[in-house]
Scaffold this motif. Sequence first.
Motif, PDB file in Angstrom:
ATOM      1  N   MET A   1       1.060  -1.258  -0.130  1.00  0.00           N
ATOM      2  CA  MET A   1      -0.278   0.045   0.217  1.00  0.00           C
ATOM      3  C   MET A   1       1.314   1.446   0.376  1.00  0.00           C
ATOM      4  SD  MET A   1      -2.720   0.881  -0.279  1.00  0.00           S
ATOM      5  CE  MET A   1      -4.168   2.098   0.452  1.00  0.00           C
ATOM      6  N   LYS A   2       2.360   1.441   1.136  1.00  0.00           N
ATOM      7  CA  LYS A   2       2.810   2.593   0.702  1.00  0.00           C
ATOM      8  C   LYS A   2       3.490   2.844  -0.261  1.00  0.00           C
ATOM      9  CE  LYS A   2       3.967   1.911   5.305  1.00  0.00           C
ATOM     10  NZ  LYS A   2       5.272   1.602   6.253  1.00  0.00           N
ATOM     11  N   GLN A   3       3.281   1.265  -1.269  1.00  0.00           N
ATOM     12  CA  GLN A   3       4.556   1.797  -2.732  1.00  0.00           C
ATOM     13  C   GLN A   3       3.472   2.395  -3.240  1.00  0.00           C
ATOM     14  OE1 GLN A   3       5.343  -2.071  -3.839  1.00  0.00           O
ATOM     15  NE2 GLN A   3       7.597  -1.952  -2.414  1.00  0.00           N
ATOM     16  N   ARG A   4       2.773   2.229  -3.443  1.00  0.00           N
ATOM     17  CA  ARG A   4       0.893   2.076  -4.584  1.00  0.00           C
ATOM     18  C   ARG A   4       0.942   4.417  -4.384  1.00  0.00           C
ATOM     19  NH1 ARG A   4      -3.676  -1.882  -4.133  1.00  0.00           N
ATOM     20  NH2 ARG A   4      -2.941  -3.738  -5.219  1.00  0.00           N
ATOM     21  N   LEU A   5       1.213   4.552  -2.869  1.00  0.00           N
ATOM     22  CA  LEU A   5       0.758   5.971  -2.778  1.00  0.00           C
ATOM     23  C   LEU A   5       2.079   6.639  -3.426  1.00  0.00           C
ATOM     24  CD1 LEU A   5      -0.715   7.679  -1.061  1.00  0.00           C
ATOM     25  CD2 LEU A   5       0.882   7.151   1.165  1.00  0.00           C
ATOM     26  N   LEU A   6       3.264   6.054  -2.736  1.00  0.00           N
ATOM     27  CA  LEU A   6       4.289   6.730  -2.997  1.00  0.00           C
ATOM     28  C   LEU A   6       4.892   7.228  -4.074  1.00  0.00           C
ATOM     29  CD1 LEU A   6       7.107   7.955  -2.222  1.00  0.00           C
ATOM     30  CD2 LEU A   6       7.891   5.215  -2.735  1.00  0.00           C
ATOM     31  N   LEU A   7       3.842   6.028  -5.801  1.00  0.00           N
ATOM     32  CA  LEU A   7       3.962   5.823  -7.168  1.00  0.00           C
ATOM     33  C   LEU A   7       3.118   7.330  -7.537  1.00  0.00           C
ATOM     34  CD1 LEU A   7       5.216   4.317  -9.752  1.00  0.00           C
ATOM     35  CD2 LEU A   7       2.776   2.640  -9.077  1.00  0.00           C
ATOM     36  N   PHE A   8       1.714   6.950  -6.450  1.00  0.00           N
ATOM     37  CA  PHE A   8       0.893   7.913  -7.317  1.00  0.00           C
ATOM     38  C   PHE A   8       1.265   9.594  -6.845  1.00  0.00           C
ATOM     39  CE2 PHE A   8      -2.782  10.514  -5.297  1.00  0.00           C
ATOM     40  CZ  PHE A   8      -3.487  11.189  -6.909  1.00  0.00           C
ATOM     41  N   LEU A   9       1.848   9.970  -5.800  1.00  0.00           N
ATOM     42  CA  LEU A   9       3.220  10.705  -5.244  1.00  0.00           C
ATOM     43  C   LEU A   9       3.318  11.274  -6.241  1.00  0.00           C
ATOM     44  CD1 LEU A   9       2.734  11.118  -1.946  1.00  0.00           C
ATOM     45  CD2 LEU A   9       1.245  12.236  -2.490  1.00  0.00           C
ATOM     46  N   LEU A  10       4.494  10.665  -6.983  1.00  0.00           N
ATOM     47  CA  LEU A  10       5.724  10.634  -7.510  1.00  0.00           C
ATOM     48  C   LEU A  10       5.065  10.952  -8.529  1.00  0.00           C
ATOM     49  CD1 LEU A  10       8.544  10.637  -8.317  1.00  0.00           C
ATOM     50  CD2 LEU A  10       7.920   8.178  -9.433  1.00  0.00           C
ATOM     51  N   PHE A  11       3.958  10.243  -9.697  1.00  0.00           N
ATOM     52  CA  PHE A  11       3.330  10.432 -10.691  1.00  0.00           C
ATOM     53  C   PHE A  11       2.379  12.048 -10.649  1.00  0.00           C
ATOM     54  CE2 PHE A  11       3.647   5.921 -11.873  1.00  0.00           C
ATOM     55  CZ  PHE A  11       4.343   6.125 -13.140  1.00  0.00           C
ATOM     56  N   PHE A  12       1.896  11.968  -9.477  1.00  0.00           N
ATOM     57  CA  PHE A  12       1.361  13.686  -9.241  1.00  0.00           C
ATOM     58  C   PHE A  12       2.502  14.961  -9.430  1.00  0.00           C
ATOM     59  CE2 PHE A  12      -0.495  16.962  -6.396  1.00  0.00           C
ATOM     60  CZ  PHE A  12      -2.351  17.061  -7.121  1.00  0.00           C
ATOM     61  N   LEU A  13       3.186  14.663  -8.383  1.00  0.00           N
ATOM     62  CA  LEU A  13       4.474  15.855  -8.547  1.00  0.00           C
ATOM     63  C   LEU A  13       5.253  15.974  -9.703  1.00  0.00           C
ATOM     64  CD1 LEU A  13       5.687  15.580  -5.493  1.00  0.00           C
ATOM     65  CD2 LEU A  13       4.599  16.967  -5.426  1.00  0.00           C
ATOM     66  N   THR A  14       4.673  14.979 -10.366  1.00  0.00           N
ATOM     67  CA  THR A  14       5.774  15.066 -11.864  1.00  0.00           C
ATOM     68  C   THR A  14       4.823  15.987 -12.816  1.00  0.00           C
ATOM     69  OG1 THR A  14       7.140  13.062 -11.554  1.00  0.00           O
ATOM     70  CG2 THR A  14       6.498  13.764 -13.344  1.00  0.00           C
ATOM     71  N   PHE A  15       3.711  14.957 -12.523  1.00  0.00           N
ATOM     72  CA  PHE A  15       2.469  16.411 -13.829  1.00  0.00           C
ATOM     73  C   PHE A  15       2.608  17.829 -13.736  1.00  0.00           C
ATOM     74  CE2 PHE A  15      -2.297  17.624 -13.415  1.00  0.00           C
ATOM     75  CZ  PHE A  15      -2.158  16.851 -15.236  1.00  0.00           C
ATOM     76  N   ILE A  16       2.513  17.596 -12.317  1.00  0.00           N
ATOM     77  CA  ILE A  16       2.248  19.460 -11.595  1.00  0.00           C
ATOM     78  C   ILE A  16       3.519  20.109 -12.379  1.00  0.00           C
ATOM     79  CG2 ILE A  16       2.783  20.861  -9.717  1.00  0.00           C
ATOM     80  CD1 ILE A  16       1.314  18.863  -8.255  1.00  0.00           C
ATOM     81  N   THR A  17       4.801  19.873 -12.707  1.00  0.00           N
ATOM     82  CA  THR A  17       5.766  20.674 -13.567  1.00  0.00           C
ATOM     83  C   THR A  17       6.024  20.671 -14.387  1.00  0.00           C
ATOM     84  OG1 THR A  17       7.435  18.921 -13.140  1.00  0.00           O
ATOM     85  CG2 THR A  17       6.834  20.432 -10.480  1.00  0.00           C
ATOM     86  N   THR A  18       5.460  19.709 -15.430  1.00  0.00           N
ATOM     87  CA  THR A  18       5.144  20.045 -16.668  1.00  0.00           C
ATOM     88  C   THR A  18       4.468  20.736 -17.434  1.00  0.00           C
ATOM     89  OG1 THR A  18       3.302  19.004 -17.251  1.00  0.00           O
ATOM     90  CG2 THR A  18       5.407  17.587 -17.372  1.00  0.00           C
ATOM     91  N   ASN A  19       5.047  20.838 -18.463  1.00  0.00           N
ATOM     92  CA  ASN A  19       4.824  22.145 -19.707  1.00  0.00           C
ATOM     93  C   ASN A  19       3.983  21.907 -20.535  1.00  0.00           C
ATOM     94  OD1 ASN A  19       6.334  24.828 -18.509  1.00  0.00           O
ATOM     95  ND2 ASN A  19       8.005  24.052 -19.291  1.00  0.00           N
ATOM     96  N   ALA A  20       2.965  22.012 -20.644  1.00  0.00           N
ATOM     97  CA  ALA A  20       1.972  21.794 -21.433  1.00  0.00           C
ATOM     98  C   ALA A  20       1.998  22.773 -23.331  1.00  0.00           C
ATOM     99  CB  ALA A  20       0.742  21.355 -20.443  1.00  0.00           C
ATOM    100  N   GLN A  21       2.418  23.614 -23.120  1.00  0.00           N
ATOM    101  CA  GLN A  21       2.095  24.704 -24.495  1.00  0.00           C
ATOM    102  C   GLN A  21       3.068  23.869 -25.628  1.00  0.00           C
ATOM    103  OE1 GLN A  21       3.475  28.071 -23.196  1.00  0.00           O
ATOM    104  NE2 GLN A  21       2.188  28.703 -21.824  1.00  0.00           N
ATOM    105  N   CYS A  22       2.024  23.611 -26.598  1.00  0.00           N
ATOM    106  CA  CYS A  22       2.613  22.748 -27.653  1.00  0.00           C
ATOM    107  C   CYS A  22       3.799  24.242 -28.696  1.00  0.00           C
ATOM    108  CB  CYS A  22       1.409  22.998 -29.437  1.00  0.00           C
ATOM    109  SG  CYS A  22       1.018  24.541 -29.704  1.00  0.00           S
ATOM    110  N   ALA A  23       4.389  24.046 -29.497  1.00  0.00           N
ATOM    111  CA  ALA A  23       5.736  24.974 -29.755  1.00  0.00           C
ATOM    112  C   ALA A  23       5.226  25.670 -30.678  1.00  0.00           C
ATOM    113  CB  ALA A  23       6.742  24.086 -31.080  1.00  0.00           C
ATOM    114  N   MET A  24       4.333  26.084 -30.924  1.00  0.00           N
ATOM    115  CA  MET A  24       3.172  26.982 -31.857  1.00  0.00           C
ATOM    116  C   MET A  24       2.721  28.292 -30.681  1.00  0.00           C
ATOM    117  SD  MET A  24       4.190  27.193 -34.851  1.00  0.00           S
ATOM    118  CE  MET A  24       2.854  28.201 -35.413  1.00  0.00           C
TER     119      MET A  24
END
Length: 80
Positions: A1-24
Amino acid sequence: MKQRLLLFLLFFLTFITTNAQCAMCRAVLESGEDQSAAEGINDGIMFLMAVPYILVAIIGYFVYRTYYKSQQSKKIDEIL
């Protein structure tokens, strides 16, 4: 269960820091003087991108839970 929570938090935090704009979009918005418009566009894209992923995750969870419960009931039936 701890692994799932850690994995979820890792993906969630990575998602927050991404840039979503296209090049144009990025080129047009960076050429302007007002950077708050670029940040607003980026936030809007991130919000629109998050909804389908959340829906797929919820559906996947229900499918997994249903499959897991059916496997448990088969094991109980075999024991009896």
